[in-house]
Each structure stands twice: as structure tokens, then as C-alpha cells.
Scaffold this active site. Sequence first.
Site, PDB file in Angstrom:
ATOM      1  N   LYS A   1      -4.002 -11.429  -7.026  1.00 42.94           N
ATOM      2  CA  LYS A   1      -5.061 -11.493  -6.525  1.00 42.94           C
ATOM      3  C   LYS A   1      -6.754 -10.250  -6.866  1.00 42.94           C
ATOM      4  O   LYS A   1      -6.558  -9.481  -6.749  1.00 42.94           O
ATOM      5  CB  LYS A   1      -5.586 -11.719  -4.883  1.00 42.94           C
ATOM      6  CG  LYS A   1      -5.054 -10.446  -3.817  1.00 42.94           C
ATOM      7  CD  LYS A   1      -5.072 -10.616  -2.538  1.00 42.94           C
ATOM      8  CE  LYS A   1      -4.819  -8.785  -2.193  1.00 42.94           C
ATOM      9  NZ  LYS A   1      -5.863  -8.700  -0.890  1.00 42.94           N
ATOM     10  N   LYS A   8     -10.364  -5.681  -4.235  1.00 42.21           N
ATOM     11  CA  LYS A   8     -11.551  -4.490  -4.549  1.00 42.21           C
ATOM     12  C   LYS A   8     -10.882  -2.538  -4.909  1.00 42.21           C
ATOM     13  O   LYS A   8     -11.474  -2.207  -5.214  1.00 42.21           O
ATOM     14  CB  LYS A   8     -11.836  -3.287  -2.600  1.00 42.21           C
ATOM     15  CG  LYS A   8     -12.398  -4.964  -2.374  1.00 42.21           C
ATOM     16  CD  LYS A   8     -13.737  -4.369  -1.240  1.00 42.21           C
ATOM     17  CE  LYS A   8     -12.357  -4.504   0.708  1.00 42.21           C
ATOM     18  NZ  LYS A   8     -13.347  -4.202   0.903  1.00 42.21           N
ATOM     19  N   LYS A  46       0.464  -1.256   0.219  1.00 42.67           N
ATOM     20  CA  LYS A  46      -0.168   0.028  -0.343  1.00 42.67           C
ATOM     21  C   LYS A  46       0.929   1.002  -0.279  1.00 42.67           C
ATOM     22  O   LYS A  46       0.541   2.124  -0.845  1.00 42.67           O
ATOM     23  CB  LYS A  46      -1.130  -0.195   1.224  1.00 42.67           C
ATOM     24  CG  LYS A  46      -1.646  -1.039   1.259  1.00 42.67           C
ATOM     25  CD  LYS A  46      -2.710  -0.902   2.674  1.00 42.67           C
ATOM     26  CE  LYS A  46      -4.175  -1.560   1.720  1.00 42.67           C
ATOM     27  NZ  LYS A  46      -5.515  -1.336   2.978  1.00 42.67           N
TER      28      LYS A  46
HETATM   29  P1  AMP Z   1     -10.490  -6.365   2.004  1.00 39.62           P
HETATM   30  O1  AMP Z   1     -11.762  -6.864   1.134  1.00 39.62           O
HETATM   31  O2  AMP Z   1      -8.780  -6.469   2.350  1.00 39.62           O
HETATM   32  O3  AMP Z   1     -11.318  -5.685   2.986  1.00 39.62           O
HETATM   33  O4  AMP Z   1     -10.953  -8.016   2.492  1.00 39.62           O
HETATM   34  C1  AMP Z   1     -11.850  -9.034   2.954  1.00 39.62           C
HETATM   35  C2  AMP Z   1     -11.805  -9.824   3.699  1.00 39.62           C
HETATM   36  O5  AMP Z   1     -11.593  -9.973   2.287  1.00 39.62           O
HETATM   37  C3  AMP Z   1     -10.209 -10.430   3.720  1.00 39.62           C
HETATM   38  O6  AMP Z   1     -10.564 -11.692   5.455  1.00 39.62           O
HETATM   39  C4  AMP Z   1      -9.226 -11.189   3.221  1.00 39.62           C
HETATM   40  O7  AMP Z   1      -8.778 -11.530   3.652  1.00 39.62           O
HETATM   41  C5  AMP Z   1     -10.699 -11.309   1.752  1.00 39.62           C
HETATM   42  N1  AMP Z   1     -10.472 -11.082   0.481  1.00 39.62           N
HETATM   43  C6  AMP Z   1      -9.656 -10.072  -0.273  1.00 39.62           C
HETATM   44  N2  AMP Z   1      -8.696 -10.373  -0.950  1.00 39.62           N
HETATM   45  C7  AMP Z   1      -9.521 -11.729  -1.302  1.00 39.62           C
HETATM   46  C8  AMP Z   1      -8.967 -12.780  -2.745  1.00 39.62           C
HETATM   47  N3  AMP Z   1      -8.708 -12.171  -4.214  1.00 39.62           N
HETATM   48  N4  AMP Z   1      -9.254 -14.133  -2.090  1.00 39.62           N
HETATM   49  C9  AMP Z   1      -9.584 -14.871  -1.091  1.00 39.62           C
HETATM   50  N5  AMP Z   1     -10.250 -13.799  -0.359  1.00 39.62           N
HETATM   51  C10 AMP Z   1      -9.840 -12.394  -0.200  1.00 39.62           C
END
Ligand code: AMP
Length: 326
Positions: free
Chosen positions: A192, A195, A110
Site C-alpha cells: 500500500k 507515509k 510496526k
Molecule cells: P495513516 O497514514 O496511517 O495516518 O492513515 C490515515 C488514514 O488514511 C486511515 O484512515 C487509513 O486507512 C488511510 N490510508 C492510509 N494509507 C492508505 C492507502 N494507501 N490507501 C487508502 N487509504 C489509506
Amino acid sequence: MRIFSGIQPTGDLHIGNYFGAIKQWLDFQHENECLFCIVDLHAITVPYDAKKLKERITEKTIIYLAAGLDPEKVIIFVQSRVKEHTELAWLLNTVTPLGELYRMTQFKDKAKKNKKNENAGLLNYPVLMAADILLYDTQVVPVGEDQNQHVELARTIGKKFNQTFGETFVLPKSKLPSFGARIMSLSDPKKKMSKSDPDEKSRISLFDSPKEIEKKIKSAVTDTQKTIKYDKEKKPGISNLLTIYSVFSGEKMEKVEKEMKGKSYKALKDAVSEITIASLEPFRRKREEFFSRDVYIEEILKQGEKRARTLAEAKMGEVRKKMGIS
Ligand code: AMP
Ligand code: TRP
């Protein structure tokens, strides 16, 4: 068991978030004490639109409900409304080695992406996350693979605190899904699904329309061969599509591979499209249903806040006493 997890109210939640995090939460809600938090204080560590934050929080609450979390059983709440999170984060800062923070993969990523906004919040992000977790004597933290390092750090910080001030915190463990912990980008299957990826075609959001889903899967990057086989290294695109099919259908990878063997890439994409569209239908429907029910959503968040605060206040009393501050 006490379970805690959180999601930031940024961007659109995608199927990676669903399989990496939310879907696991559903299995826990019946027999455990669960807290699922919307972590707005984490979301503001990168540039964001202040006017839209509240809307984003409502949206995430709807997703929690649409996914099947029962607000009677679990505590759903907004992080910033329970002030103990920030207070504990400050106190934990004093036992957190700087070196640990600098080595966090997410911080490095980041900070690189936000060169102009390399703020201290980004570095201290895992300390606030440790506070979220330790505040509730959490035993298990269900997250996707990318958050494992942060949960480990929460454990390290908790341990250090206990050694310095006496037994106070339960040491948490992460729980990763056995399969689908990492859904990859459709445009670049070596990365990966995220968002924050500026390329919208790279992810399937939980509220995407059937048309959008179809279009995105059609344009998903594959390879120049013709065989359908799960091989993450050599065939990342095809492997990602197979993974998506497998997690939506609940079928084991060997079975999916067998089913798809000999089919064309187009046929595979059609099958993935079809199952994704059908599986996400409840999200689209429930969004419509809850969209005009702001009062109901707010009531859930208020109830959650009250229940979380009771637990947080009790723990903070203990922490302050141990640290000799009143
Ligand atoms: P975030 O999008 O960073 O707020 O992540 C929210 C949750 O989703 C966390 O537990 C991450 O580990 C999971 N997560 C985010 N991106 C992925 C992805 N591409 N595959 C699997 N889990 C994900
Ligand atoms: N950092 C997590 C993410 O980006 C969100 C989060 C904040 C979290 N606090 C948490 C997850 C506590 C689990 C437990 O996904």
C-alpha cells in the site's frame, strides 16, 4: 449520526490518505455530528522528531481545511489536548485481552520494522484508538481498509466494557470507501502507498508540485505487457494507475478501461499525471493561503478542543462512576 476519525501528524499525507479517509469525511460533514482528530499521541509510538511535531499538526489542519472540511460544522482538534483520551485508554486497557493486541496486523508490521523500539505504546495503540472512538459515542468511523481491524477491536472492547460494567458505550462501525480504499505504492504496487515508505517516489503527496507528480508517475512500475486492463493480481501497477484515474475523475472503472483501451502505457501515465496535477491544485493553493495564518489555525484548534472536551468530560464522568473510581 456521530462520526469520528483521525489522522496521525506524521509524514506527508498522500493521495491514499485522501481517498481512503478524508474524501469520505467530506460527505458526512453536512448532516452529521463529526469530530476529526489529529492523533499526535498515536504518532509518538514510532521514532519521531519532537521539534517538528507542532509544525506537522498545523500542516494536517491545513490539509483538513484545504480538502473542504468546514470548521463551523465539524470539530477539528488535537488528541493530546483533551486528556480524557489517555484516561479512558488506561481504563480500557483493563478490559482488553492481550491476545487481541498481539494479533493486530499493524502491530506485527510496526514491531518488525522497529525492532529496536518495540515499545508498549505500539502494542497499546489500538486501545488508545478505541478510547478516541468510544469517548464520543461514535456510531461510524470512516477509515481506509487498513484500519478496519482496529475499529473492530474498539467494538469488542466497548462490548466487553458494557458487559462488565453495564451499558455505557455505543458500539461503532467502520465505513470504508466503496472504491479506492487502498491506493498502492507507485514503486511496488503490491504494497500500500504509505507515509513511512523511505522511497519518496512511491507516493504522491497532496502538496507535491506538478513537476514532482509528473516525475513520480512517469517512473511508476508497470509490467512488460502492453495491454491496459484492470487486473489487480496480474497487473497491479496498471490497475493502481487506473484506480487513481478513476477516483480522481469520478468515473467508473469500466468507463476508464474503455477510454484507455488500446492506448500506450505512456499515454495512460500522461492522463493520470494530468488529472492528478489538476485535482491537487487546490491543496497547493490553499497551503499558500493558510501558511501565514497561524493565528487562524490555532483558533480553529482551540474551538475544536473546547467542543470536544465538553463531550469527553460528560462521558468520562459516566465511565468513572460505572467503574467505581472517582
Ligand atoms: P495513516 O497514514 O496511517 O495516518 O492513515 C490515515 C488514514 O488514511 C486511515 O484512515 C487509513 O486507512 C488511510 N490510508 C492510509 N494509507 C492508505 C492507502 N494507501 N490507501 C487508502 N487509504 C489509506
Ligand atoms: N490509527 C489510525 C491510522 O493510523 C488513526 C486513528 C487514531 C484513528 N485514532 C483514530 C482513526 C480513531 C479513526 C478513529 O490511520
